[in-house]
Design an enzyme around this catalytic site. Structure first.
Site, PDB file in Angstrom:
ATOM      1  N   TYR A 142      28.668 -31.108 -31.302  1.00 46.82           N
ATOM      2  CA  TYR A 142      27.944 -31.447 -30.080  1.00 46.82           C
ATOM      3  C   TYR A 142      28.411 -30.640 -28.878  1.00 46.82           C
ATOM      4  CZ  TYR A 142      25.612 -35.650 -31.923  1.00 46.82           C
ATOM      5  OH  TYR A 142      24.814 -36.530 -32.607  1.00 46.82           O
ATOM      6  N   LYS A 188      34.397 -33.454 -44.856  1.00 47.45           N
ATOM      7  CA  LYS A 188      33.819 -32.562 -45.868  1.00 47.45           C
ATOM      8  C   LYS A 188      34.873 -31.512 -46.185  1.00 47.45           C
ATOM      9  CE  LYS A 188      30.349 -31.217 -48.455  1.00 47.45           C
ATOM     10  NZ  LYS A 188      29.839 -31.985 -49.613  1.00 47.45           N
ATOM     11  N   ASP A 220      29.200 -36.963 -48.135  1.00 48.01           N
ATOM     12  CA  ASP A 220      28.026 -37.224 -48.984  1.00 48.01           C
ATOM     13  C   ASP A 220      28.242 -38.490 -49.813  1.00 48.01           C
ATOM     14  OD1 ASP A 220      30.026 -35.822 -50.345  1.00 48.01           O
ATOM     15  OD2 ASP A 220      28.653 -34.436 -51.360  1.00 48.01           O
ATOM     16  N   ASP A 244      27.406 -39.984 -36.134  1.00 46.11           N
ATOM     17  CA  ASP A 244      26.048 -40.224 -35.631  1.00 46.11           C
ATOM     18  C   ASP A 244      25.134 -40.589 -36.801  1.00 46.11           C
ATOM     19  OD1 ASP A 244      23.868 -40.216 -33.797  1.00 46.11           O
ATOM     20  OD2 ASP A 244      23.286 -38.257 -34.606  1.00 46.11           O
ATOM     21  N   ASP A 248      23.525 -44.660 -37.964  1.00 46.19           N
ATOM     22  CA  ASP A 248      22.112 -45.050 -38.152  1.00 46.19           C
ATOM     23  C   ASP A 248      21.895 -45.580 -39.565  1.00 46.19           C
ATOM     24  OD1 ASP A 248      21.455 -44.085 -35.572  1.00 46.19           O
ATOM     25  OD2 ASP A 248      19.512 -43.349 -36.277  1.00 46.19           O
TER      26      ASP A 248
HETATM   27  C1  IPM Z   1      23.628 -41.786 -30.359  1.00 46.39           C
HETATM   28  C2  IPM Z   1      22.439 -40.904 -30.059  1.00 46.39           C
HETATM   29  C3  IPM Z   1      22.911 -39.685 -29.290  1.00 46.39           C
HETATM   30  C4  IPM Z   1      23.922 -38.961 -30.155  1.00 46.39           C
HETATM   31  C5  IPM Z   1      21.793 -38.723 -28.839  1.00 46.39           C
HETATM   32  C6  IPM Z   1      20.771 -39.425 -28.006  1.00 46.39           C
HETATM   33  C7  IPM Z   1      22.351 -37.530 -28.114  1.00 46.39           C
HETATM   34  O1  IPM Z   1      21.776 -40.561 -31.225  1.00 46.39           O
HETATM   35  O2  IPM Z   1      24.274 -42.256 -29.406  1.00 46.39           O
HETATM   36  O3  IPM Z   1      23.904 -42.029 -31.534  1.00 46.39           O
HETATM   37  O4  IPM Z   1      23.536 -38.181 -31.046  1.00 46.39           O
HETATM   38  O5  IPM Z   1      25.114 -39.170 -29.955  1.00 46.39           O
HETATM   39 MN    MN Z   2      22.577 -41.491 -33.007  1.00 44.27          MN
END
Ligand code: IPM
Ligand code: MN
Length: 385
Positions: A142, A188, A220, A244, A248
């Site tokens: 990032y 990894k 993975d 990240d 999710d």
């Molecule tokens: C999160 C979001 C952010 C990230 C984006 C919006 C930049 O997806 O906080 O998980 O990737 O960190």
């Molecule tokens: Mn995210």
């Protein structure tokens, strides 16, 4: 009377709607526990671009550095995906994380009994799931330089220093000590030099924590394990990008991305935000789930202001309304009554104020009794860093 300044950055899309409910709940907690919380709004993301042409305006930078804690909604807006980097909403968020130096992002993921049927996973896999993801937040791909586009070529750089790995590893091991004493470090290392340094450094830090078990998984395999055997994780420690993605994925376990909070901690003021995005497709309709933002406000009380009692009251209220069957659209099964964003926020705020904890029967909660169920465990049970 204790008094705190909180910078509120509602941001874009559903950010303002969910943040408004988190503020309502914070005010309720302040009232109940005799704490003065001064909440002041500042623009970030596309809202900052619209206001002053900057996704992290100078006024916002100054405010977050003065504040005791920062509450953020979400950033991101359709149409700005291809804007130059300095005008992208995400650049505002990344700038904010860097400015505050919040290198450790805590994302607790615990499954409530009352929501087991909302996950696409089989119920038996979900029993006892209580994971704390510790995501490194201010390094890696990032932020790595060089980066950029050059005609048919594009570059991003994955870079970590030993010091960056050490400090976030300590947060993970300290958290594990207050939980089930297992750290799973995800990398990894079979391919990446950065991951090899990650693995070595985490192993070295782990020697200071002989009472905590450390295991290493390739990312993975970790991704697969997270949905095949999620209860096997306690603290999952990983770098920025892997964290990240895995967070999710972990949201699938709890039934909705809209439920999950986060706390980003470093040396100074903490940043508290739901893990979901700005969801422009549902913005302004009053259907977003405010619980991720409200649970982030609970983390703000706990880790940002060191007010555990107030934080517990908010977490308990969230559990109670969910156990009582309160559902926003993302959580409702066919035929179940659906609450709007503000109805959900009001129920939680009322419960925080009413001081009736889990004794929901006495709290005038008017919800279908069919989906009353008790929580397996406190969703924040093991989240202390
Ligand atoms: C999160 C979001 C952010 C990230 C984006 C919006 C930049 O997806 O906080 O998980 O990737 O960190
Ligand atoms: Mn995210």
């Amino acid at each position: 009377m204790k008094s705190y300044a909180i910078a509120v950055l509602p941001g874009d899309g559903i950010g303002p709607e969910v943040t408004a409910e988190a503020e309502r709940v914070l005010q309720a907690a302040g009232q109940r526990f005799g704490i003065t919380l001064t909440l002041t709004h500042f623009p970030v993301g596309a809202a900052g671009v619209a206001a002053v042409g900057d996704p992290l305006p100078e006024e916002t930078r100054a405010a977050v550095q003065r504040a005791n804690a920062v509450l953020l909604g979400a950033v991101g807006a359709p149409g700005l995906e291809h804007a130059p980097r300095h005008l992208k909403p995400e650049t505002g968020l990344l700038g904010l994380r860097a400015l505050l130096g919040v290198y450790a992002n805590l994302r607790p993921v615990a499954v409530l009994a009352s929501l087991v049927d909302r996950s696409p996973l089989k119920a038996d896999r979900l029993r006892d799931v209580d994971v704390l993801i510790v995501r490194e937040l201010t390094g890696g791909l990032y932020y790595g330089e060089p980066r950029g586009r050059d005609g048919p070529r594009a570059v991003n750089t994955l870079v970590y220093t030993k010091a960056e790995i050490e400090r976030v590893a300590r947060v993970a091991f300290d958290a594990a000590r207050r939980r089930r004493r297992l750290v799973t470090s995800v990398d990894k290392a079979n391919v990446l030099e950065v991951s090899q340094l990650w693995r070595e450094t985490v192993t070295t830090v782990g020697r200071d924590y002989p009472d905590v078990r450390l295991e290493h998984l390739y990312v993975d395999y970790a991704a697969m394990r997270l949905v095949t055997d999620p209860a096997a994780f306690d603290v999952l420690l990983t770098e920025n990008m892997f964290g990240d993605i895995l967070s999710d994925e972990a949201a699938v376990l709890v039934g909705s991305l809209g439920l999950l909070p986060s706390a980003s901690l470093g040396a100074g003021a903490g940043l508290f935000e739901p893990i979901h995005g700005s969801a422009p497709d549902i913005a302004g309709k009053g259907v977003a789930n405010p619980i991720g933002a409200i649970a982030s406000a609970a983390m703000l009380l706990r880790y940002g202001l060191q007010l555990p009692e107030a934080a517990d009251a908010v977490d308990q209220a969230i559990r109670a309304v969910l156990s009582a069957g309160a559902r926003t659209r993302d959580l409702a099964a066919a035929g179940e009554p659906v609450l709007s964003t503000s109805e959900m926020g009001s129920r939680i705020a009322d419960l925080v104020l009413s001081n009736c904890g889990l004794a929901i029967a006495d709290c005038g909660l008017d919800l279908p009794s069919s989906n009353r169920q008790s929580a397996i465990r406190n969703p924040q049970s093991g989240t202390a860093p």
